[in-house]
Design a protein around this motif. Structure first.
Motif, PDB file in Angstrom:
ATOM      1  N   LYS A  59       0.799  -1.106  -0.045  1.00 39.74           N
ATOM      2  CA  LYS A  59       0.073  -0.021   0.186  1.00 39.74           C
ATOM      3  C   LYS A  59       0.885   1.367  -0.013  1.00 39.74           C
ATOM      4  O   LYS A  59       1.798   1.230   0.693  1.00 39.74           O
ATOM      5  CB  LYS A  59      -0.763  -0.063   1.339  1.00 39.74           C
ATOM      6  CG  LYS A  59      -1.694   1.255   1.254  1.00 39.74           C
ATOM      7  CD  LYS A  59      -2.935   1.098   2.364  1.00 39.74           C
ATOM      8  CE  LYS A  59      -3.639   2.483   2.720  1.00 39.74           C
ATOM      9  NZ  LYS A  59      -4.543   2.373   3.610  1.00 39.74           N
ATOM     10  N   TYR A  95      -2.919   0.524  -4.210  1.00 37.50           N
ATOM     11  CA  TYR A  95      -2.128  -0.728  -3.872  1.00 37.50           C
ATOM     12  C   TYR A  95      -1.393  -1.183  -5.303  1.00 37.50           C
ATOM     13  O   TYR A  95      -1.703  -0.902  -6.410  1.00 37.50           O
ATOM     14  CB  TYR A  95      -3.065  -1.879  -3.473  1.00 37.50           C
ATOM     15  CG  TYR A  95      -3.927  -1.556  -2.173  1.00 37.50           C
ATOM     16  CD1 TYR A  95      -3.606  -1.855  -1.042  1.00 37.50           C
ATOM     17  CD2 TYR A  95      -5.145  -0.648  -2.466  1.00 37.50           C
ATOM     18  CE1 TYR A  95      -4.450  -1.464   0.262  1.00 37.50           C
ATOM     19  CE2 TYR A  95      -5.653  -0.300  -1.417  1.00 37.50           C
ATOM     20  CZ  TYR A  95      -5.505  -0.706  -0.081  1.00 37.50           C
ATOM     21  OH  TYR A  95      -6.053  -0.490   1.118  1.00 37.50           O
ATOM     22  N   LEU A 102      -2.956  -7.257  -9.676  1.00 37.01           N
ATOM     23  CA  LEU A 102      -4.251  -6.857  -8.839  1.00 37.01           C
ATOM     24  C   LEU A 102      -5.044  -6.129  -9.432  1.00 37.01           C
ATOM     25  O   LEU A 102      -6.232  -5.956  -9.010  1.00 37.01           O
ATOM     26  CB  LEU A 102      -3.548  -5.734  -7.698  1.00 37.01           C
ATOM     27  CG  LEU A 102      -2.504  -6.419  -6.755  1.00 37.01           C
ATOM     28  CD1 LEU A 102      -2.113  -5.364  -5.784  1.00 37.01           C
ATOM     29  CD2 LEU A 102      -2.919  -7.610  -5.879  1.00 37.01           C
ATOM     30  N   LEU A 156      -8.012  -3.330  -0.262  1.00 38.81           N
ATOM     31  CA  LEU A 156      -7.384  -4.544  -0.189  1.00 38.81           C
ATOM     32  C   LEU A 156      -7.307  -4.906   1.299  1.00 38.81           C
ATOM     33  O   LEU A 156      -6.583  -4.398   1.935  1.00 38.81           O
ATOM     34  CB  LEU A 156      -6.271  -4.805  -1.150  1.00 38.81           C
ATOM     35  CG  LEU A 156      -5.875  -6.009  -1.606  1.00 38.81           C
ATOM     36  CD1 LEU A 156      -4.894  -6.076  -2.835  1.00 38.81           C
ATOM     37  CD2 LEU A 156      -4.907  -6.818  -0.450  1.00 38.81           C
ATOM     38  N   ILE A 171      -9.425 -12.875   1.200  1.00 33.72           N
ATOM     39  CA  ILE A 171      -9.028 -11.733   0.625  1.00 33.72           C
ATOM     40  C   ILE A 171     -10.197 -11.055   0.009  1.00 33.72           C
ATOM     41  O   ILE A 171     -11.092 -11.559  -0.322  1.00 33.72           O
ATOM     42  CB  ILE A 171      -7.976 -12.144  -0.560  1.00 33.72           C
ATOM     43  CG1 ILE A 171      -6.886 -12.717  -0.210  1.00 33.72           C
ATOM     44  CG2 ILE A 171      -7.801 -10.719  -1.223  1.00 33.72           C
ATOM     45  CD1 ILE A 171      -5.720 -13.261  -1.225  1.00 33.72           C
ATOM     46  N   ILE A 173     -11.155  -7.420  -2.335  1.00 32.98           N
ATOM     47  CA  ILE A 173     -10.418  -6.522  -3.215  1.00 32.98           C
ATOM     48  C   ILE A 173     -11.588  -5.802  -3.579  1.00 32.98           C
ATOM     49  O   ILE A 173     -12.624  -6.429  -4.416  1.00 32.98           O
ATOM     50  CB  ILE A 173      -9.463  -7.236  -4.127  1.00 32.98           C
ATOM     51  CG1 ILE A 173      -8.379  -7.974  -3.613  1.00 32.98           C
ATOM     52  CG2 ILE A 173      -9.138  -5.863  -5.050  1.00 32.98           C
ATOM     53  CD1 ILE A 173      -7.776  -8.818  -4.547  1.00 32.98           C
ATOM     54  N   ARG A 175     -11.959  -2.742  -6.527  1.00 32.75           N
ATOM     55  CA  ARG A 175     -11.418  -2.018  -7.516  1.00 32.75           C
ATOM     56  C   ARG A 175     -12.100  -0.872  -8.197  1.00 32.75           C
ATOM     57  O   ARG A 175     -13.094  -1.213  -8.628  1.00 32.75           O
ATOM     58  CB  ARG A 175     -10.707  -2.663  -8.718  1.00 32.75           C
ATOM     59  CG  ARG A 175      -9.858  -4.169  -8.203  1.00 32.75           C
ATOM     60  CD  ARG A 175      -9.511  -5.270  -9.348  1.00 32.75           C
ATOM     61  NE  ARG A 175      -8.762  -6.076  -9.151  1.00 32.75           N
ATOM     62  CZ  ARG A 175      -9.089  -7.219  -8.887  1.00 32.75           C
ATOM     63  NH1 ARG A 175     -10.569  -7.397  -8.903  1.00 32.75           N
ATOM     64  NH2 ARG A 175      -8.646  -8.248  -8.255  1.00 32.75           N
TER      65      ARG A 175
END
Length: 214
Positions: A59, A95, A102, A156, A171, A173, A175
């Motif tokens: 990050k 990130y 990613l 994230l 996890i 995430i 975006r």
């Protein structure tokens, strides 16, 4: 060919080029976050937040704006705008990973061509640094790939645990698309390319039994 190519900025002209020989007067950074008009933005501080399949994820915590040319006049308004942008980059959740894409979901990655450089595999919608070096002469150099780092804006979180002695990784995430991002007063509806205002993609990943990734 040198193992570590250098990115050189010609201060009188502002041109950027790649060289294979060592540079005497140089400045090291973690990576390039982008090129903004007459400034190159470099990442100077990052924090490791975890690993995905053994790939470290970072990050951004701090950036620095380096002028491509020596300024001839001091502009206080420009200083104020740069300070605002630096604050946004520092506080906005951004990130990246040096070895893992990613910007793409696991599903899209399953059909990707992994022989390509990481930035060429990235999803353009979430590739916030996609113009890092694409407009300068250095883009024609084969070693430029290591200087173009896909960075995404969003959220994230990586949580590791064990259930009945089985390692697990959870996890999450999110975006945010770089197309039509902004406040609701200025970014609404759909444009002619089908991009909706403030589009976000959220992905949940559960990795079971991958002890090497923890």
């Amino acid at each position: 060919m040198s193992e570590f190519p250098s990115l050189v900025v010609d201060r009188p002209s502002g041109n950027i080029k790649m060289v294979e020989h060592p540079v005497l007067q140089s400045k090291s950074s973690m990576s390039i976050a982008g090129i903004l008009d007459k400034y190159i933005i470099v990442i100077t501080k990052s924090m490791v937040i975890g690993k995905i399949r053994g790939h470290s994820v970072y990050k951004i915590q701090a950036t620095e704006f380096l002028p491509l040319q020596e300024p001839t006049l001091h502009d206080h308004d420009e200083d104020a705008y740069l300070a605002l942008l630096q604050t946004h980059l520092r506080t906005g959740p951004m990130y990246y990973s040096y070895s893992f894409d990613l910007t793409n979901s696991m599903q899209r990655q399953s059909t990707a061509d992994h022989s390509l450089p990481l930035w060429q595999q990235a999803d353009d919608r979430f590739f916030w640094t996609n113009r890092t070096l694409l407009t300068c002469e250095a883009r024609h150099h084969l070693s430029v790939d290591s200087f173009i780092l896909p960075v995404f804006f969003g959220f994230l979180a990586i949580t590791t645990t064990r259930i009945k002695n089985t390692p697990m990784i959870f996890i999450l995430i999110t975006r945010k698309s770089r197309h039509r991002a902004g406040t609701r007063y200025f970014a609404r509806g759909v444009d002619e390319n089908g991009s909706v205002a403030n589009f976000n993609e959220t992905e949940q990943i559960l990795i079971i039994g991958d002890a090497g990734a923890i």
